[in-house]
Design a protein around this motif. Structure first.
Motif, PDB file in Angstrom:
ATOM      1  N   GLU A  38       0.686  -1.189   0.026  1.00 57.30           N
ATOM      2  CA  GLU A  38       0.068  -0.165  -0.070  1.00 57.30           C
ATOM      3  C   GLU A  38       0.819   1.133  -0.076  1.00 57.30           C
ATOM      4  N   ASN A  39       1.867   1.208   0.531  1.00 54.48           N
ATOM      5  CA  ASN A  39       2.791   2.346   0.600  1.00 54.48           C
ATOM      6  C   ASN A  39       4.296   2.183   0.023  1.00 54.48           C
ATOM      7  N   PHE A  40       4.216   2.065  -1.221  1.00 54.98           N
ATOM      8  CA  PHE A  40       5.241   1.407  -1.932  1.00 54.98           C
ATOM      9  C   PHE A  40       6.634   2.410  -1.781  1.00 54.98           C
ATOM     10  N   MET A  41       7.530   2.004  -1.088  1.00 48.57           N
ATOM     11  CA  MET A  41       8.825   2.610  -0.868  1.00 48.57           C
ATOM     12  C   MET A  41       8.560   3.933  -0.607  1.00 48.57           C
ATOM     13  N   GLY A  42       7.317   4.005   0.481  1.00 56.62           N
ATOM     14  CA  GLY A  42       7.314   5.434   1.090  1.00 56.62           C
ATOM     15  C   GLY A  42       6.383   6.475   0.254  1.00 56.62           C
ATOM     16  N   THR A  43       6.030   6.138  -1.061  1.00 57.46           N
ATOM     17  CA  THR A  43       5.521   7.023  -1.893  1.00 57.46           C
ATOM     18  C   THR A  43       3.882   7.347  -1.649  1.00 57.46           C
ATOM     19  N   GLY A  44       3.516   6.103  -1.033  1.00 53.29           N
ATOM     20  CA  GLY A  44       1.919   6.427  -0.804  1.00 53.29           C
ATOM     21  C   GLY A  44       1.252   5.662  -1.884  1.00 53.29           C
ATOM     22  N   ASP A  45       1.904   5.191  -2.878  1.00 54.36           N
ATOM     23  CA  ASP A  45       1.160   4.325  -3.920  1.00 54.36           C
ATOM     24  C   ASP A  45       0.911   2.942  -3.834  1.00 54.36           C
ATOM     25  N   TYR A  46      -0.144   2.449  -4.256  1.00 57.88           N
ATOM     26  CA  TYR A  46      -0.586   1.000  -3.903  1.00 57.88           C
ATOM     27  C   TYR A  46       0.027   0.351  -5.234  1.00 57.88           C
ATOM     28  N   VAL A  47       0.555  -0.687  -4.906  1.00 53.70           N
ATOM     29  CA  VAL A  47       1.354  -1.503  -6.221  1.00 53.70           C
ATOM     30  C   VAL A  47       0.990  -3.062  -5.790  1.00 53.70           C
ATOM     31  N   ALA A  48       0.726  -3.745  -6.957  1.00 50.98           N
ATOM     32  CA  ALA A  48       0.368  -5.000  -6.679  1.00 50.98           C
ATOM     33  C   ALA A  48       0.567  -5.974  -7.898  1.00 50.98           C
ATOM     34  N   ILE A  49       0.909  -7.049  -8.007  1.00 55.49           N
ATOM     35  CA  ILE A  49       1.438  -8.246  -8.962  1.00 55.49           C
ATOM     36  C   ILE A  49       0.394  -9.248  -8.633  1.00 55.49           C
ATOM     37  N   THR A  50      -0.040  -9.856  -9.549  1.00 55.98           N
ATOM     38  CA  THR A  50      -1.194 -11.024  -9.390  1.00 55.98           C
ATOM     39  C   THR A  50      -0.866 -11.950 -10.303  1.00 55.98           C
ATOM     40  N   ILE A  51      -0.860 -13.172  -9.784  1.00 56.22           N
ATOM     41  CA  ILE A  51      -0.725 -14.344 -10.850  1.00 56.22           C
ATOM     42  C   ILE A  51      -1.552 -15.315 -10.784  1.00 56.22           C
ATOM     43  N   ASP A  52      -2.489 -15.774 -11.431  1.00 58.25           N
ATOM     44  CA  ASP A  52      -3.363 -16.847 -11.267  1.00 58.25           C
ATOM     45  C   ASP A  52      -3.235 -18.000 -12.358  1.00 58.25           C
ATOM     46  N   ASN A  53      -2.898 -19.027 -12.207  1.00 57.11           N
ATOM     47  CA  ASN A  53      -2.502 -20.071 -13.065  1.00 57.11           C
ATOM     48  C   ASN A  53      -3.405 -21.384 -13.080  1.00 57.11           C
ATOM     49  N   SER A  54      -4.009 -21.979 -13.862  1.00 55.01           N
ATOM     50  CA  SER A  54      -4.542 -23.214 -13.884  1.00 55.01           C
ATOM     51  C   SER A  54      -4.326 -23.781 -15.155  1.00 55.01           C
ATOM     52  N   GLN A  55      -5.038 -25.043 -15.757  1.00 53.56           N
ATOM     53  CA  GLN A  55      -4.763 -25.769 -16.813  1.00 53.56           C
ATOM     54  C   GLN A  55      -5.555 -24.820 -17.952  1.00 53.56           C
ATOM     55  N   VAL A  56      -6.582 -24.134 -17.555  1.00 55.67           N
ATOM     56  CA  VAL A  56      -7.374 -23.657 -18.670  1.00 55.67           C
ATOM     57  C   VAL A  56      -7.118 -22.062 -18.693  1.00 55.67           C
ATOM     58  N   THR A  57      -6.919 -21.310 -17.626  1.00 57.64           N
ATOM     59  CA  THR A  57      -6.617 -19.900 -17.637  1.00 57.64           C
ATOM     60  C   THR A  57      -5.138 -19.641 -17.093  1.00 57.64           C
ATOM     61  N   LYS A  58      -4.513 -18.591 -17.374  1.00 61.64           N
ATOM     62  CA  LYS A  58      -3.188 -17.904 -17.013  1.00 61.64           C
ATOM     63  C   LYS A  58      -3.675 -16.507 -16.967  1.00 61.64           C
ATOM     64  N   ASN A  59      -3.695 -15.888 -15.751  1.00 62.47           N
ATOM     65  CA  ASN A  59      -3.748 -14.198 -15.666  1.00 62.47           C
ATOM     66  C   ASN A  59      -2.438 -13.903 -14.968  1.00 62.47           C
ATOM     67  N   TYR A  60      -2.056 -12.722 -15.488  1.00 55.38           N
ATOM     68  CA  TYR A  60      -1.113 -11.940 -14.778  1.00 55.38           C
ATOM     69  C   TYR A  60      -1.373 -10.439 -15.009  1.00 55.38           C
ATOM     70  N   SER A  61      -1.250  -9.731 -13.922  1.00 51.14           N
ATOM     71  CA  SER A  61      -1.494  -8.376 -13.752  1.00 51.14           C
ATOM     72  C   SER A  61      -0.484  -7.836 -12.691  1.00 51.14           C
ATOM     73  N   PHE A  62      -0.420  -6.354 -13.479  1.00 54.84           N
ATOM     74  CA  PHE A  62       0.159  -5.354 -12.477  1.00 54.84           C
ATOM     75  C   PHE A  62      -0.716  -4.213 -12.454  1.00 54.84           C
ATOM     76  N   THR A  63      -0.689  -3.572 -11.066  1.00 55.05           N
ATOM     77  CA  THR A  63      -1.698  -2.636 -10.638  1.00 55.05           C
ATOM     78  C   THR A  63      -0.858  -1.569  -9.853  1.00 55.05           C
ATOM     79  N   ILE A  64      -0.822  -0.221 -10.506  1.00 54.71           N
ATOM     80  CA  ILE A  64      -0.316   0.969  -9.540  1.00 54.71           C
ATOM     81  C   ILE A  64      -1.224   2.008  -9.219  1.00 54.71           C
TER      82      ILE A  64
END
Length: 187
Positions: A38-64
């Protein structure tokens, strides 16, 4: 007329790490991983990396998200993502859809409990088929529309939230109105 105050502040933990393994009849083995700060490197920014994998779907996301782009509390959210859906692995038909996308939105507070946001996004979709094993409807779609196409979309959200907490709220209400408009699709 002056008072000296000594204040001690303890910052709560702002990071979140989630990992999971599961099994489903339709998805097979699923692996999930999420890392958010939530407070990435003291900037106050929210940063997230998400990975969801299965045999059917593969999702990768990066949010700031910058919660205070302006002093008035306007926030900015930027996301980039990649998704792959293998319909054959789900026993639906023999095709794969690969999607890459990017989105940008701004949140505008309009009171203590109300927020309005507007955004724009762009997706590129690639449909991979097999001339032998893909369903006729899928092959007809590719013949008519092509197997590569882009989608530009506009989003609008209105949120009114008076809950006392997001999970297991004991009082308050949340109302949300969302609109997504596809502006342009080309082959």
């Amino acid at each position: 007329d002056q008072v000296d105050l000594n204040i001690t502040v303890t910052e709560r933990p702002t990071g979140n790490l989630t990992a999971g393994v599961g099994f489903s009849d339709t998805q097979g083995v699923t692996l999930n991983f999420s890392l958010a700060q939530e407070n990435f490197m003291g900037t106050g920014d929210y940063v997230a990396i998400t990975i969801d994998n299965s045999q059917v779907t593969k999702n990768y996301s990066f949010t700031i998200r910058d919660p205070y782009v302006t002093d008035a509390g306007v926030s900015r959210n930027f996301s980039i993502y990649s998704r792959k859906v293998d319909a054959e692995a789900a026993n639906v038909s023999n095709y794969v859809i690969n999607t890459e996308g990017v989105s940008l939105s701004y949140g505008i507070p309009s009171g203590e409990f109300t927020n309005y946001s507007v955004g724009v996004g762009l997706e590129h979709n690639a449909l991979v088929t097999s001339p032998v094993n893909s369903a006729t409807q899928i092959l007809d779609f590719v013949t008519a529309q092509g197997n590569d196409y882009n989608t530009l979309f506009l989003t609008s959200n209105w949120l009114h939230d008076t809950r006392n907490r997001a999970i297991f709220a004991s009082e308050g209400k949340m109302f949300r109105w969302c609109l997504e408009k596809i502006v342009d699709t080309n082959g």
